[in-house]
Write an enzyme that holds these catalytic residues in place. Sequence first.
Site, PDB file in Angstrom:
ATOM      1  N   LEU A  15      40.677 -39.396  25.105  1.00  0.00           N
ATOM      2  CA  LEU A  15      42.068 -39.269  24.664  1.00  0.00           C
ATOM      3  C   LEU A  15      42.614 -37.867  24.913  1.00  0.00           C
ATOM      4  CD1 LEU A  15      42.221 -41.210  21.283  1.00  0.00           C
ATOM      5  CD2 LEU A  15      43.170 -41.866  23.481  1.00  0.00           C
ATOM      6  N   GLY A  16      41.764 -36.985  25.395  1.00  0.00           N
ATOM      7  CA  GLY A  16      42.225 -35.615  25.643  1.00  0.00           C
ATOM      8  C   GLY A  16      42.231 -34.770  24.385  1.00  0.00           C
ATOM      9  N   GLY A  18      40.132 -32.405  23.724  1.00  0.00           N
ATOM     10  CA  GLY A  18      39.866 -31.018  24.136  1.00  0.00           C
ATOM     11  C   GLY A  18      41.149 -30.345  24.573  1.00  0.00           C
ATOM     12  N   ASP A 146      30.912 -43.567  16.019  1.00  0.00           N
ATOM     13  CA  ASP A 146      29.664 -43.425  16.789  1.00  0.00           C
ATOM     14  C   ASP A 146      28.546 -42.995  15.839  1.00  0.00           C
ATOM     15  OD1 ASP A 146      31.225 -43.704  19.013  1.00  0.00           O
ATOM     16  OD2 ASP A 146      31.132 -41.595  19.651  1.00  0.00           O
ATOM     17  N   THR A 190      44.906 -47.444  15.053  1.00  0.00           N
ATOM     18  CA  THR A 190      44.991 -46.151  14.361  1.00  0.00           C
ATOM     19  C   THR A 190      44.658 -46.331  12.880  1.00  0.00           C
ATOM     20  OG1 THR A 190      46.597 -45.291  15.911  1.00  0.00           O
ATOM     21  CG2 THR A 190      46.588 -44.274  13.741  1.00  0.00           C
ATOM     22  N   CYS A 381      28.492 -20.574  45.367  1.00  0.00           N
ATOM     23  CA  CYS A 381      27.131 -20.778  44.880  1.00  0.00           C
ATOM     24  C   CYS A 381      26.290 -21.548  45.909  1.00  0.00           C
ATOM     25  CB  CYS A 381      27.159 -21.429  43.506  1.00  0.00           C
ATOM     26  SG  CYS A 381      25.678 -21.026  42.573  1.00  0.00           S
ATOM     27  N   GLN A 385      24.885 -20.499  49.776  1.00  0.00           N
ATOM     28  CA  GLN A 385      23.502 -20.685  50.253  1.00  0.00           C
ATOM     29  C   GLN A 385      23.484 -21.504  51.547  1.00  0.00           C
ATOM     30  OE1 GLN A 385      21.376 -22.263  46.828  1.00  0.00           O
ATOM     31  NE2 GLN A 385      21.628 -20.370  45.656  1.00  0.00           N
ATOM     32  N   HIS A 515      30.461 -18.060  40.352  1.00  0.00           N
ATOM     33  CA  HIS A 515      31.480 -19.107  40.164  1.00  0.00           C
ATOM     34  C   HIS A 515      32.821 -18.499  39.751  1.00  0.00           C
ATOM     35  CE1 HIS A 515      28.959 -22.711  40.568  1.00  0.00           C
ATOM     36  NE2 HIS A 515      27.981 -21.925  40.095  1.00  0.00           N
ATOM     37  N   GLU A 517      35.687 -19.725  39.917  1.00  0.00           N
ATOM     38  CA  GLU A 517      36.617 -20.700  39.327  1.00  0.00           C
ATOM     39  C   GLU A 517      36.609 -20.638  37.797  1.00  0.00           C
ATOM     40  OE1 GLU A 517      33.756 -21.350  40.753  1.00  0.00           O
ATOM     41  OE2 GLU A 517      32.752 -23.147  39.978  1.00  0.00           O
TER      42      GLU A 517
HETATM   43  N1  GLN Z   1      21.080 -25.208  43.464  1.00  0.00           N
HETATM   44  C1  GLN Z   1      21.383 -23.844  43.728  1.00  0.00           C
HETATM   45  C2  GLN Z   1      20.569 -22.903  42.838  1.00  0.00           C
HETATM   46  O1  GLN Z   1      20.098 -23.303  41.808  1.00  0.00           O
HETATM   47  C3  GLN Z   1      22.859 -23.566  43.556  1.00  0.00           C
HETATM   48  C4  GLN Z   1      23.355 -23.767  42.169  1.00  0.00           C
HETATM   49  C5  GLN Z   1      24.847 -23.880  42.063  1.00  0.00           C
HETATM   50  O2  GLN Z   1      25.517 -24.146  43.043  1.00  0.00           O
HETATM   51  N2  GLN Z   1      25.391 -23.754  40.853  1.00  0.00           N
HETATM   52  O3  GLN Z   1      20.405 -21.764  43.161  1.00  0.00           O
END
Ligand code: GLN
Length: 542
Positions: A15-16, A18, A146, A190, A381, A385, A515, A517
């Site tokens: 339901l959103g 968060g 639940d 409800t 990430c 690689q 990361h 993002e």
């Molecule tokens: N699987 C890779 C590692 O563990 C990259 C992990 C990821 O992309 N978050 O290093």
Amino acid sequence: MTRFVFITGGVVSSLGKGLGAAALGALLQARGYKVRIRKLDPYLNVDPGTMSPLEHGECFVTDDGAETDLDLGHYERFLDVSARQSDNITTGRIYSNVIEKERRGDYLGKTVQVIPHVTNEIKDFILSDLTDEDFVLCEVGGTVGDIESTPFLEAIRQLRTDLGREKTAYLHVTLLPYISVAEELKTKPTQHSVKELLSIGIQPDILLCRADFPIPEKDKVKIALFCNVSKECVIPALNVDTIYNVPKAYHEEGLDKALLGYFGLNKEKEQKVDLSKWDNVVDGVKNTKHQVNIAIVGKYISLLDAYKSLIEALTHGGIPNNTKVNISCVDAQDIEESGTDILKPYDGILIPGGFGNRGTEGKISAISYARDNNVPLFGICLGLQMAVIESARRAGIKDAGSSEWDNFKGTPVIGLMTEWIKSGKKQQRKDTVDMGGTLRLGAYPCVLDKKSKSYEMYGSENISERHRHRYEVNIDYRKKLESAGLIFTGLSPDGLLPEVLEIKSHPWFVCVQYHPELKSRPFKPHPLFKGFIKSAVEFSKG
Ligand code: GLN
């Protein structure tokens, strides 16, 4: 004084809640209050780090290295407050704490029980690590009824008695389904869901009612009457065109006013509600001059929540570029089967994080395609690689790969061989450690080369970004990789861990081990996402 708002969900999941909690937090913040948001998750995993993103969506990582529920991403993006380890707990961690205490003898002589030992542990968590917050919004995961969430609900019930009415409020999110043959929204689910809450001793104070159509006045009166709340506390929550419109929509329906009214705070700070920053974001997302098509080449593509923060960060990157970002998820395995032609419609390619072998060769092919065709390429990430493996193969190491791959016998340009420093201590990875909580997690510093594109975008030499990975680029291959054009432009301060790699001769080829993002905000788009979208716009113009 810190006040606690407990947020529960009824009728159905998704339901959103968060997003609702994040929007309410943003409204309180807009009135000048200091807000913290916490999430209680009812599953038995100690944290979501060991769950497949296909089951539970993305795992959000905090600066202090906690692997948390993706709702914490909403909280950070809406409030711009960095979440902490102490903002997310699961049943698994609660029980593991209780059992550890039992073994240590903390409860010596006692029979250890759900009430009071487990519920005390939950309450201690809710009340811990707080300073001068005005409000703590505490979301209980799952749906009322639940089995799993019962101890959490019992704990929040007890907190009403412990802290008093003036410090606690219960907000229940429900659904009013629309029955097309009757052309009516239905209030019965409800009512039932509130009954369910009442049966465990919780009387909700505010109801946030999700509905596909405006809720008629008579239905609000009915809900108020049957659910023992005042009509002003029945708040319609209709669908909106962009999630960034949610705070304003809830404000217009009176959510923040109802909550402050409940706490008797309606005089204080009542006049000052500045939502202009939200208006600017909505305006930026809706009124655009350009469009770009971005492909996320991943393997968790059947659940968009698996790439939640990425999708948000790409959208944020569009705002300063006046650009609508159309995002498609492309299955890396489809590239393995059908080749890279399916990437032709895209103006930018993003290779996201991921684990395991599946789809990795498809990602490597996508990287080669982007490199050869000057398509903007953003590797994150696992994406970095795979770019390293692609370059290593170009440089002549034909069997280059990652020691993460099952039964890998080739040259591990990506491996476990490195060490890193965390809180002054050297961390070493062996492949025999537990899988849970043993990755390189949380914020680490990185030093950028002043001649790099990333330095230009960040506008700073020293940055800090969040990590979540087990494997590292083997720095011993630096020379070889640089001979193939992949330049190491960002390193850990000790110079051992590659953090950012770029290709100079390419319009925009940037790969990062961390990361980015996770730190993008709608009001503060991340510089790399802003730069990536800018270059995708240029590519789209040909
Ligand atoms: N699987 C890779 C590692 O563990 C990259 C992990 C990821 O992309 N978050 O290093």
